[in-house]
Design an enzyme around this catalytic site. Structure first.
Site, PDB file in Angstrom:
ATOM      1  N   LYS B  79       0.840  -1.194   0.000  1.00  0.00           N
ATOM      2  CA  LYS B  79       0.000   0.000   0.000  1.00  0.00           C
ATOM      3  C   LYS B  79       0.880   1.250   0.000  1.00  0.00           C
ATOM      4  O   LYS B  79       1.929   1.274   0.656  1.00  0.00           O
ATOM      5  CB  LYS B  79      -0.876  -0.036   1.258  1.00  0.00           C
ATOM      6  CG  LYS B  79      -2.016   0.954   1.308  1.00  0.00           C
ATOM      7  CD  LYS B  79      -2.866   0.692   2.563  1.00  0.00           C
ATOM      8  CE  LYS B  79      -4.012   1.679   2.719  1.00  0.00           C
ATOM      9  NZ  LYS B  79      -4.858   1.369   3.891  1.00  0.00           N
ATOM     10  N   SER B 160      -9.626   1.234   3.120  1.00  0.00           N
ATOM     11  CA  SER B 160      -8.842   2.023   2.190  1.00  0.00           C
ATOM     12  C   SER B 160      -7.766   1.244   1.423  1.00  0.00           C
ATOM     13  O   SER B 160      -7.204   1.785   0.484  1.00  0.00           O
ATOM     14  CB  SER B 160      -8.162   3.150   2.967  1.00  0.00           C
ATOM     15  OG  SER B 160      -7.275   2.616   3.942  1.00  0.00           O
ATOM     16  N   SER B 184      -9.591  -1.194   7.282  1.00  0.00           N
ATOM     17  CA  SER B 184      -9.070  -0.878   5.947  1.00  0.00           C
ATOM     18  C   SER B 184      -8.415  -2.041   5.203  1.00  0.00           C
ATOM     19  O   SER B 184      -8.250  -1.970   3.998  1.00  0.00           O
ATOM     20  CB  SER B 184      -8.079   0.282   6.023  1.00  0.00           C
ATOM     21  OG  SER B 184      -8.771   1.499   6.027  1.00  0.00           O
TER      22      SER B 184
END
Lengths: 517, 495
Positions: B79, B160, B184
């Site tokens: 990420k 996310s 997330s």
């Protein structure tokens, strides 16, 4: 029953303590000043509070900066154990209650020299609280005699220093070398009454910190910075509005800034004005305090617990696990200044003033203790020679005691020679002067070469005195006609004639005998 | 080749050992696939040069039969809120669009030390603030399930860590690192049909993870199988002196038994009533019941439990989140790094303009509210109150552990929503809805794993979540493996 009645009556009859105070104050219209200090002391470690970056004062701009110090995203603080150790040592030396658990908080404000937008400090649960420090107040020339007072310490907290912003003509530059440098913030209760007490407290604090080695106290490098809170009020009235004078850079500056601020506030109040709660700066050149720009005004720091640092646990008492062991540190504390002063008085017979001066001047104390180590010396004489003759010589040469390294062996030898009557104190001064000027020979040699040995031979002294009497008929006549005051003058002439070598105690007696014949 | 890209890590490792394929071949296929699937917008940056270089080195290691670990040569994604040396790390924000770190996050450092090969930095909501991967300066990440190229509308990936989920779910890489603050990692794993692990707080170092909420953030792991998840966890977990909140207790590598040796007999599994909330989709509820029944039929002891403070978790989280965000975002002032506005009237003006242009509205709003909550006059009313509620939530869990070993809940209340429906609601409302089941685990710091069970009537993955007490990862993942084997979820990687 009667007893009860009596008690009742007397209670009504005499005004309560509060009331009495206010009654007396009506006549006593003097101002009372209240002073509190906040001291930021840089912890004497080689690396920063939460990063491994060095803390050297003289490094080139922006070279002592780790990723964490410039707040690179994703970096985390790691507490420097040595800082905790030094913080605890300091807390113990100041008789604080060391907290077994303390925590860190973020204090937010936007400055270019605080890269993360917050300072990590210990607002809510500091490392230590409730200390107490007793110290002597004595500024020769200001106070006739020393007095002892005490100040309470509200809290001692660990925190980061900020960086420095340098303002150029059309731009600002930021140096982060200082950002993250470890500080101890010491908050003192407003227990002081004037600048001299504040200066004395500071002097005592410096002596303590230097002795335990937790802060260099080099004020010129910013290693010790002082903020002074000052207010004035009339006795019996509530405390006045206070001002805060920030970043005072010397011990005398603290005394000066506070004195100025007290006078300023009294003047304003006497002319019917109001004191503003504001931050001021000490202008050391013009010896005034000036109001700082608006930015320093009360702001909301939006404190929040620092989530990246778990609570700081200390080992103490039955708790064996912690960042550092408080009990062990307590055992390692060296002798503190107040203890040294009483030891000097008890073991060496010094008076209070002498003990204060010696402890305040590290090099004096070293000379004192060094000289005593190998010789049996009279403490008082030794102290007097240091405080008078030695200081006098340095003063003439415009030298600070810390700038001179004097061999304590030599010093001891000189004192011993005075003590045994082989030289006079005046000669001792000459010898000190010679050595400080670079004469490497030992004192005895210098004395012999200069023929400075004291004249103690009875006959020689009688001769000397007789000569003086014969040469000064006028004064002798005055003396004999009852003006005994002139005796001192005659004695002085004897000293001069002998080139300071005569044993004056003996001369005193001999001269008196001769004159009474 | 696509088949191999869809396999598990163990299989690929065997292929590499046997020399049936080289790491260089594997990586170039991976990168080719990443390019081919650009339409899903999983990656913000593809690290091709880096990957090819490391692939050559890895190939050499296999040649001399000395791979560093079973992750050697395995393509992974990370990420874009984990710092990677010399590789742009943007947090999907204009503020960091030019930020190239000079150090590695511990998670990444441990993965490359084990030989894993980074193929790219994945898409996310700006600074991980979101649950859809729709609030990214690089545009939304798109779910590949039921994707129709001729239709503008698409199912969201969740967030996310949406980009990380898509990269693994499409078979572009074998594992991806996400972050999990309120769900997330688990939310996109659930929507994309993956195994998503939120480890115990402190088990995996946060060093180098650009923080959202420091006290809840954990690096998360997204894989297609539970075994793969264990391989990655074993690599990244364990004490890190650079993170003062990391657990000092030595990490013992997890070794799960093979499926035929797994037994759930007498395992006490709780079903918390409060997770059955009004927005829970019927189909998800059915799946929840089916699996509970399945466990019961195989000897587990299922019992209903109550966690009365669950519903307060979201509002409590919202306050703590915004306070920490306000604080954490204070460093972005345009001075040391990141976006700097062209503004020289004053330093304050420079700060204000850089922050106003650098952050999106979601971030700016959270900063504003967070600062409001932290004002001295509000601190006790909001922040302290939230901390008290947080303790109650933790207490709910502590009490439950007296009776059960694990909890079984939905991961998300529905399957992945369509983009057009999702953006109807504000970021705040979406987070409140989307994080309902995942968020309490972050409050309590406990581990949680999501795994896909079956497809919905619309053809979208439905997933369930298992939670356990602190450091119960071995038991948690064992049950996940048991269910995984029982439900045989079919991934959709050959595209």
């Amino acid at each position: 029953m009667l007893k009860n009645l009596c008690r009742h009556v007397s209670k009504d009859y005499y005004p309560s303590l509060e009331l009495r105070r206010s009654i007396t104050n009506k006549s006593d219209n003097k101002w009372t000043s209240v002073v509190g200090l906040e001291v930021h002391a840089q912890i004497n470690t080689v690396s920063k509070l939460f990063s491994g970056a060095p803390t050297n004062f003289s490094s080139p701009v922006n070279t002592n900066v780790s990723f964490f110090d410039c707040s690179i995203p994703g970096t985390l603080p790691v507490l420097n154990e040595k800082c905790v150790e030094y913080g605890v040592l300091t807390a113990l030396a100041l008789n604080c209650r060391v907290n077994p658990v303390s925590t860190f908080d973020r204090k937010h404000y936007f400055y270019a020299d605080i890269p993360s937008g917050y300072q990590i400090t210990q607002q809510r649960h500091p490392l230590a609280n409730d200390g107490k420090l007793e110290f002597q107040v004595f500024t020769p020339g200001f106070h006739k005699t020393p007095y002892r007072t005490q100040v309470r310490i509200k809290q001692l907290q660990l925190e980061q220093d900020s960086g420095k912003t340098l303002h150029d003509v059309d731009r600002s530059l930021v140096d982060l070398n200082r950002a993250g440098v470890p500080l101890m913030e010491l908050v003192f209760e407003p227990d002081l009454k004037d600048g001299e007490e504040a200066a004395a407290l500071l002097k005592e604090l410096i002596t303590i910190l230097q002795r335990i080695g937790t802060c260099s106290c080099k004020m010129e490098e910013g290693a010790l910075r002082v903020d002074a809170n000052v207010s004035v009020h009339k006795k019996g009235d509530p405390l006045g509005v206070r001002t805060e004078t920030k970043n005072i850079g010397s011990v005398r500056g603290v005394a000066g800034a506070i004195r100025y601020e007290i006078d300023r506030q009294i003047k304003i109040k006497e002319s019917g004005g109001e004191i503003e709660n504001e931050t001021r700066a000490w202008d050391a050149v013009n010896k005034t305090t000036v109001a700082m720009r608006d930015k320093e005004r009360q702001q909301d720091y939006r404190y929040m617990p620092e989530p990246n640092l778990p609570p700081l646990h200390l080992a103490m008492g039955p708790v064996e696990h912690g960042c550092v062991n408080v009990d062990d540190l307590r055992k390692s504390l060296p002798e503190l200044p107040e203890e040294t002063r009483s030891r000097l008085r008890d073991d060496f017979g010094l008076n209070l003033e002498q003990s204060i001066i010696l402890v305040n001047e590290k090099s004096f104390l070293e000379l004192f203790e060094g000289a005593c180590r190998s010789r049996k010396l009279q403490g008082k004489l030794l102290a007097n020679l240091l405080i008078n003759e030695y200081t006098n010589v340095l003063h003439k040469m415009d030298l600070e005691p810390s700038q001179v390294t004097f061999d304590s062996e030599y010093f001891g030898e000189i004192v011993e020679l005075v003590q045994t009557g082989q030289i006079s104190r005046n000669i001792a001064k000459l010898v000190l002067d010679e050595i400080i000027h670079g004469n490497h020979k030992n004192p005895l040699q210098i004395i012999k070469e200069n023929n400075w040995m004291q004249i103690t031979d009875e006959n020689e002294l009688i001769k000397l005195c007789q000569n003086v009497i014969e040469e000064n008929e006028k004064i002798v006549t005055q003396y004999k006609s009852g003006k005994t005051k002139v005796f001192k003058a005659l004695l002085g002439l004897v000293a001069t004639k002998s080139k300071q070598r005569a044993n004056m105690a003996k001369c005193d007696r001999i001269l008196k005998e001769l004159l009474s014949k | 080749m696509d088949k191999l890209l869809s396999a598990n890590i163990k299989t690929v490792f065997q292929f590499l050992i046997d020399g049936r394929i080289t790491v260089s071949e594997l990586i170039s296929n991976t990168l080719e696939k990443a390019h081919r699937l650009k339409k899903y917008n999983a990656f913000i940056t593809l690290t091709e040069n880096e990957a090819q270089q490391r692939a050559q080195q890895s190939t050499q290691r296999y040649k001399i039969k000395k791979p560093l670990s079973e992750l050697d040569g395995i393509p992974i994604a990370i990420k874009d809120n984990f710092c990677t040396s010399n590789i742009k790390t943007t947090c999907a924000s204009r503020m960091l669009s030019n930020f190239i770190p000079t150090y590695n996050a511990t998670v990444y450092e441990r993965l490359i030390t084990a030989g894993a090969i980074l193929i790219g930095k994945t898409n996310l909501d700006q600074f991980a603030m979101g649950s859809g991967t729709v609030d990214s300066v690089s545009g939304p990440a798109k779910n590949h399930w039921m994707y129709n190229e001729n239709n503008d509308n698409f199912y969201i990936s969740g967030g996310s860590s949406g980009g990380s989920a898509i990269s693994v779910a499409t078979g572009t890489c074998f594992a991806a690192i996400g972050s999990d603050t309120g769900g997330s990692t688990r939310n996109p794993a659930s929507y994309c049909g993956l195994v998503g692990l939120k480890p115990t707080y402190g088990l995996v170092s946060r060093y180098g993870l650009i923080p959202l909420v420091n006290s809840m953030d954990v690096p998360g792991i997204l894989t297609r199988t539970v075994d793969d998840c264990v391989v990655v966890l074993n690599c990244v977990a364990g004490f890190d002196p650079k993170d003062s909140t990391s657990l000092t207790k030595p990490y013992r590598k997890i070794r799960l038994p093979s499926v035929n040796k797994l037994s759930i007999k007498n395992l006490k599994v709780g079903i918390p009533n409060e997770y059955h909330c009004e927005h829970l989709d019927e189909e998800v509820l059915d799946v929840w019941n089916e699996v509970a029944k399945l466990l019961e039929c195989n000897g587990a002891k299922i019992q209903q439990v109550s966690m009365p403070h669950t519903e307060y978790s979201i509002v409590c989280y919202s306050i703590l989140n915004q306070c920490e965000v306000a604080s954490n975002m204070a460093r972005y002032d345009g001075i040391e790094y990141g976006f700097r506005a062209k503004e020289d009237a004053s330093t304050e003006k420079l700060f204000a303009t850089s922050r106003s242009l650098g952050f999106n509205e979601v971030v700016r709003n959270r900063i504003l509210t967070g600062n409001y909550f932290l004002l001295t006059r509000n601190y006790d009313k909001y922040f302290n109150q939230a901390l008290r509620v947080r303790r109650l939530i933790v207490q709910d869990f502590d009490e439950v552990w007296e009776n059960v070993q694990l909890l079984l809940t939905p991961t998300t209340l529905t399957t992945a929503p369509l983009y057009e429906d999702f953006v109807q609601k504000t970021n705040r409302d979406q987070c409140a809805l989307q994080d309902y089941c995942t968020q309490p685990a972050n409050m309590a710091g406990i581990p949680a794993v999501t795994l896909p069970i079956k497809l919905s009537s619309k053809g979208m993955p439905i997933s369930l979540q298992i939670m356990g007490k602190n450091l119960s990862e071995p038991m948690l993942l064992a049950l996940a493996k048991y269910i995984e084997n029982a439900v045989q979820f079919k991934h959709c990687t050959e595209i």
